[in-house]
Design a protein around this motif. Structure first.
Motif, mmCIF file in Angstrom:
data_model
loop_
_atom_site.group_PDB
_atom_site.id
_atom_site.type_symbol
_atom_site.label_atom_id
_atom_site.label_comp_id
_atom_site.label_asym_id
_atom_site.label_seq_id
_atom_site.Cartn_x
_atom_site.Cartn_y
_atom_site.Cartn_z
ATOM 1 N N ALA A 72 -20.602 14.725 24.203
ATOM 2 C CA ALA A 72 -21.979 14.479 24.649
ATOM 3 C C ALA A 72 -22.813 15.702 24.254
ATOM 4 O O ALA A 72 -23.089 15.894 23.075
ATOM 5 C CB ALA A 72 -21.991 14.192 26.133
ATOM 6 N N CYS A 98 -21.909 18.738 24.157
ATOM 7 C CA CYS A 98 -21.023 19.710 23.482
ATOM 8 C C CYS A 98 -21.087 21.111 24.081
ATOM 9 O O CYS A 98 -20.580 22.066 23.494
ATOM 10 C CB CYS A 98 -21.320 19.803 21.986
ATOM 11 S SG CYS A 98 -20.902 18.313 21.113
ATOM 12 N N GLY A 156 -20.364 14.836 31.078
ATOM 13 C CA GLY A 156 -19.590 15.937 30.511
ATOM 14 C C GLY A 156 -19.178 16.932 31.582
ATOM 15 O O GLY A 156 -18.059 17.445 31.583
#
Ligand SMILES: Cc1cc2nc3c(=O)[nH]c(=O)nc-3n(C[C@H](O)[C@H](O)[C@H](O)COP(=O)(O)OP(=O)(O)OC[C@H]3O[C@@H](n4cnc5c(N)ncnc54)[C@H](O)[C@@H]3O)c2cc1C
Lengths: 292, 781
Positions: A28, A30, A117
């Protein structure tokens, strides 16, 4: 060489992730993934970008959306913390989630970091986790075997272990809308004022009934155990009791007794335990101080 | 009302810095941005153990995986396996014995950085771990490198004045204390990097690096490669911060890049990422300082007995010089007739510690300032009173027997900061509040604290005499002037200040002056850019050179005009006659002069006055040509439940002699203060088996803008006779002051007395549980 995919639908994403030949991981914002990749000098055969998936975005009101039947605020897993902290529904009904979102990293991180995330990365210090525990959220997971709904409190199995099956994604987070009059509190003790990982992070949610007694007390806490967790002992110490100094002290003692924090590079076990107890105490005292 | 007309000339104003636009627009090219044709990339193989015997280094797996890569070990060195600094104990690459974690044992070069890193990871390092000494306590118990029964002492020195034992015996009260500080990492924005360019045995070696001291690197490379000095050329690339960290360590990374280049026959670049930079490069020396102080009831100091221990890490690096500065500042800015300060640097099996802004003085003055507060509390005095009583005045004599000159402004700084903040009143009010007891309701606690420090400008002792700094000015066509100095600008604004000083001394407008890139092939050795010496010492040399240029050009103009040289003046780029008529423009004059074959460069050399002497054996004499003085008042807010500290406001009163560029000067004070505060309450390195645990920016916590308090700087200008411009050093002064001041403020807020840095919430809790709590002072309220 690694490959990157930008699926156009959730279905396509799930198919890509379910393909053992590809060996793809979902990404997503990151903001966790790339930090870990760099530190571990690892790389991936393929990545599947979730940020473009409409099914994973948006924050909306859903009547009867939760297992309990009441209204929920449903948050797409790929919502960024910038979107969350600015969202009117969140601000109105889930103020501690907006508050937590505003403490994550700083603006640049919040513009990319997603709530899905944050949960899937499964750090014990994830700042949205205690809030979702206190608010008793549910997760909608989607995988090759279809969709399932799990209470968030059962999501974390152990240090960085979750019940996500291979190829399974967090699609949405459903947060029951607290009944009017519910008190919500959040406190993050970070290493500094911004760009700070939590040393202790605590969220609380409860009602004060007309008889002055506390009901529906839930504490969620991070960074004091291998996983974000509830403080059942502290909750029991408050449940059905009057807000005030005696309850506050008892809840604080219970909290200190039920966690097993560790010494690490950021803090010490002794500090975490002490500060957790002090914050539980403070939150309960503040309930008493609030009029009504 | 008289208008405050700006003084003529550039000095004292704050013109834009010449390097500013390129940095702001991103045009500046740092080492990492430079790509040379055919350039390869280097990586370093490190041994993980803190102490070990190397058994075998096997490059075979690396070569098998990538046959093109080059691997180099200590066996491949062209000269002695020594990083040239003070002692010869620091190897370029460990050969048999490894003395600290992450010590380099081999180097790798490859066409790309990724391949170099991959190859480095494949080189097999076989080593037998040996017993290691990891802390000062372990070092004191005995170091195997020194036979096992005693510490390995890397440096030692003592300052003595009067009779300490007699002084203590005659004191009303003796107060003891022990204080500790930990490692600090520089966190310059740009990590270490260098490019080695081997031009062949004949043409020699060139190195471009992010560094503070081109001639240090030059000397190290000349020795390692056995080349004549003129065949080694060191150039400073634009450098993104140093803080002392690029004083010693560039000798290592530049040597590594140069070795790889010679081996590959092509340019090789090494740039560390942040993690490697933290694990591998030097840090501030951890310290333990013990004080035993005799005082009279009224607070007058009568004897100071001080013992300084520094943790040097594995090798000597610059430790002897760090120690001497630590020792010379250890008494604080206070007069005392009987003083003994004994210092030692002990070796441990941790990465070598080295230069860091302040150079030992922040460590010993943290101890001195906290000890002053302890003495004050023991006597029922407030922090201001004890300092007012003892602070140096002009004419006082330091422990080395140096009589302080008129530029001694300790009291002025103390009073300016205290008055501005109403220190005494507020400090006492908070003490009274603590005495009364505060409700345990989560309301934040306020605190206020102060510290007073001094900092010697320039090299310690006879260092400047030995060095004899050389710098100069070159005349270019069109009347432009170029500054020739090896002094580097790594963010402090040296270039801007040099241009100002030269413009005024030569009598030309500021825009006419530029600075030559520090390059050992083109500029003389003005010495390292350290020790707060650049503006005061090198600036003074440049002013002399510029004045010589001005005199020579006026003489030339006079000759041409048939006038006497004394009758002409050079003002604002014009040559004027006694009637203020323009005889010539400077540009015109310069071109004519150059066309006539005139000498184009003026190089001057620093010559300290002969009466300024320091004896390094007895530690008596003039320790520094001038001292800066600084007082910080720090205001904090502490969360009573979490003990989290927020510095809210800092008032800095500093005597820097003369502020050549007030904006840059305040910038140095504010930046240094923040770095000092952070060392005091935030920055921490924990070690495990001799390795740093806080080895990334994720875990090495420096302040963000939200952690930065409001700052007010009060500049007190009292020019020193020791430099032509009157300026004293400003770079390091603030680093001495912030930490003791914030810890004092925390003590005022919480009553918790922390004697070891950082005063983190964890340490505050630990100290409170250990009973390190002071009684509130409410006498005389
Ligand atoms: C400078 C910095 C500061 C930070 N500060 C904070 C902070 O204050 N508080 C805090 O809690 N965190 C912080 N973080 C961590 C990080 O930003 C958050 O955890 C963030 O929410 C991660 O989201 P992401 O979208 O970037 O995840 P990514 O990095 O894209 O993914 C993280 C992991 O989750 C998986 N994943 C992502 N989305 C899904 C999904 N929908 N379903 C299943 N798996 C998924 C990925 O495969 C990966 O394993 C910080 C990070 C940085 C770099």
């Amino acid at each position: 060489m690694s490959r990157a995919f930008r699926p156009r639908s959730l279905q396509e994403a799930v198919a890509l992730l379910g393909d053992p030949e590809l060996g793809a991981v979902p990404v997503a914002g990151c903001t966790d993934l790339m930090v870990l990749d760099h530190a571990m000098r690892r790389s991936h055969r393929a990545v599947v970008d979730l940020l473009g998936l409409a099914e994973l975005r948006g924050i909306r009101w859903a009547e009867g959306g939760g297992s309990a039947g009441g209204p929920v605020v449903e948050i797409g897993a790929a919502s960024t913390f910038s979107a969350i902290r600015a969202d009117p529904l969140v601000r109105m009904h889930l103020p501690i989630l907006a508050e937590a979102a505003a403490t994550i990293g700083a603006w640049q991180i919040q513009n990319r970091a997603t709530i899905g995330g944050n949960l899937a990365n499964a750090s014990p210090a994830a700042d949205s986790a205690p809030v979702l525990l206190a608010l008793d959220a549910e997760l909608v997971l989607v995988g090759p075997a279809g969709e399932r709904v799990v209470p968030y409190r059962s999501f974390h199995l152990g240090y960085r272990k979750t019940l996500l099956a291979p190829g399974e994604l967090i699609a949405r987070i459903r947060v029951p809308v607290p009944v009017p009059g519910t008190r919500q509190r959040f406190h993050k003790v970070g290493t500094r004022q911004a760009q700070a990982i939590s040393k202790v992070v605590l969220a609380m949610c409860c009602r004060r009934e007309p008889d002055g007694l506390l009901r529906g007390v839930r504490f969620g806490v991070g960074s004091v155990a291998p996983v974000p967790r509830r403080l059942r002992g502290a909750e029991q110490a408050c449940e059905g009791r009057p807000a005030g100094a005696a309850t506050a002290e008892r809840a604080a003692a219970a909290a200190a007794a039920e966690v097993h924090p560790i010494d690490d590079v950021r803090s010490t076990a002794a500090y975490r335990r002490e500060v957790l107890a002090r914050l539980v105490r403070r939150m309960v005292l503040e309930l008493a101080a609030d009029a009504g | 009302m008289a208008s405050t007309a700006a003084p003529p000339g550039a000095v004292g104003k704050s013109p834009p810095r010449p390097d500013g636009p390129a940095k702001v627009t991103g045009a500046t090219r740092y080492v990492d941005d430079l790509a040379l044709p055919g350039m390869w990339h280097g990586a370093t193989v490190r041994c993980p153990y803190p102490a070990a015997r190397l058994l075998r280094l096997d490059p075979a797996p690396a070569l098998a995986a990538d046959p093109e890569v080059v691997v180099l070990t200590a066996r491949d060195l062209p000269g002695p396996n020594v990083i040239q600094l003070i002692a010869d104990d620091w190897p370029v690459l460990a050969a048999e014995r490894v003395n600290h974690a992450c010590e380099p044992v081999a180097l790798v070069a490859a066409p790309t950085r990724a391949r170099a890193l991959a190859a480095a990871a494949r080189v097999v390092v076989e080593a037998e771990e040996l017993p290691a000494v990891l802390t000062l306590d372990e070092a004191l118990r005995g170091d195997p490198r020194a036979g096992g029964q005693q510490p390995l002492v890397l440096a030692a020195c003592t300052v003595e004045r009067g009779d300490v034992e007699a002084g203590l015996a005659g004191a009303d009260l003796i107060i003891e204390g022990s204080y500790e500080t930990g490692h600090q990492e520089h966190i310059y924005i740009e990590t270490h990097g260098a490019i080695g360019i081997w031009h062949g045995e004949e043409a020699g070696l060139e190195v471009i690096g992010s560094l503070q001291c081109p001639y240090y690197v030059h000397k190290a490379l000349v020795r390692l490669f056995g080349l004549p000095p003129e065949r080694v050329r060191v150039r400073q690339a634009p450098t993104g911060g140093g803080f002392g960290g690029k004083e010693d360590f560039p000798n290592v990374i530049c040597a590594h890049a140069a070795l790889l280049s010679r081996r590959c026959g092509r340019p090789v670049k090494i740039v560390y990422d942040r993690h490697e930079d933290i694990i591998a490069t030097t840090k501030r020396h951890p310290s333990r300082v013990r004080h035993r102080t005799g005082v009279r009831r009224d607070g007058t100091l009568v004897a100071q007995d001080i013992e300084v221990l520094l943790d040097g890490g594995a090798y000597v690096t610059l430790s002897p010089v760090v120690l001497s500065r630590a020792v010379l500042h250890a008494g604080g800015p206070y007069r005392c007739p009987n003083v003994r300060i004994r210092g030692r640097v002990l070796a441990t099996n941790t990465p070598p510690n080295g230069a860091f802004r302040g150079f030992g003085a922040p460590q010993t003055q943290f101890a001195a300032e906290r000890h002053m507060d302890r003495i004050a509390r023991a006597l029922g005095l407030d922090p201001l009173a004890i300092r007012e009583r003892n602070a140096y005045r002009p004419g006082d004599v330091t422990p080395t027997g140096q009589r302080l000159d008129a530029s001694t402004n300790a009291l002025e700084c103390l009073r300016a900061a205290a008055e501005r903040t109403r220190f005494r009143e507020r400090w006492r009010a908070i003490e009274r509040e603590r005495a009364r007891g505060r409700p345990d309701d989560g309301q934040p606690w306020q605190g206020i604290g102060l510290a007073l420090v001094w900092h010697g400008s320039g090299f310690t002792g006879d260092g400047e005499r030995r060095l004899g700094a050389r710098a100069g000015v070159r005349l270019l066509p069109g009347g432009r002037l170029e500054v020739l100095a090896a002094s580097t600008d790594f963010g402090q604004g040296t270039s801007a200040v040099f241009c100002q000083l030269v413009a005024d001394a030569a009598g030309v407008p500021l825009e006419q002056v530029q600075v030559h890139e520090p390059d050992t092939a083109a500029v003389p050795d003005s010495g390292p850019t350290v020790a707060s010496r650049t503006v005061m010492i090198v600036g003074g040399v440049l002013q002399r050179a510029a004045a010589q240029l001005r005199a020579r050009l006026l003489a030339f103009a006079a000759e041409r005009a048939g006038l006497k040289a004394e009758r002409l003046r050079l003002v604002g780029g014009q040559v004027l006659d006694p009637q203020d008529r323009v005889v010539a423009s400077f540009a015109e004059l310069a071109d004519a002069y150059l066309a006539a074959g005139g000498e184009a460069s003026w190089i001057a050399q620093h010559q300290p006055p002969p009466e300024i002497r320091f004896d390094e054996k007895t530690y008596q004499g003039t320790a520094y040509p001038a001292y800066g003085w600084c007082c910080d008042v720090v205001e904090v807010r502490v969360d009573p439940d979490t003990l989290a500290v927020r510095p809210e406001r800092v008032t800095i009163a500093a005597d820097v002699g003369r502020a050549i560029h007030p904006v840059l000067c305040a910038g140095q004070l504010e930046g240094g203060t923040l770095q000092a505060l952070a060392w005091g309450y935030l920055e921490e390195i924990k070690l495990e088996r001799g390795r740093y645990l806080n080895d990334r920016l994720q875990t090495y916590i420096i302040p963000t803008v939200l952690d930065t308090p409001d700052m007010e700087t009060i500049l007190i200008e009292n020019p020193t006779p020791a430099s032509p411009s009157g300026a004293k050093g400003v770079g390091e002064l603030p680093m001495d002051c912030g930490a003791p001041a914030i810890v004092a403020a925390i003590e005022n807020a919480t009553g918790i007395a922390v004697h070891a840095l950082p005063a983190s919430p964890e340490r505050l809790l630990e100290a409170r549980r250990a009973g390190q709590v002071v009684q509130p002072q409410h006498a005389g309220a």
